[in-house]
Design a protein around this motif. Sequence first.
Motif: not given
Length: 128
Positions: A80-86, A91-97, A120-126
């Motif tokens: 949800d954080l990635y999909g919104r891009g807010t 920061w989104c990745d740190a929240v996940y961690y 490493v692999f998430g950039a294309s989904h952000f």
Amino acid sequence: MSHETLKVFFPIRPEIEILDDEHFRVVNGFHVVIEEDGCETVVHEVPHGLDTDLSSTPRLPGVYLLFGGVGKAEGILHDDLYGRGTYPREWCDAVYYHALLANPSIPAWKAERMHSAVRVFGASHFSR
């Protein structure tokens, strides 16, 4: 890693509907409380009806055995954080961690590797 003072709380855990082997839908809307020293507390609302792949795990031998099905609520939040891009991707990745670390059923070494994978692999989904 930055954002070392993050704390993530799930007052209500999500309920999900299985769509197929890799896709799910959030049945209940829920919120997540994200606290970081020196910053305003964020109460993030995840809507019902959100489609997610949870914590994406490649169907590779060994990888899926170790990481498949781990961090469902945390993966929904991250999707949800990635999909919104807010918020910034880091920061989104740190929240996940930190959400993974807060889950007592997930060892720190798994949280670290799952965090590394999204870095490493998430950039294309952000969503920007």
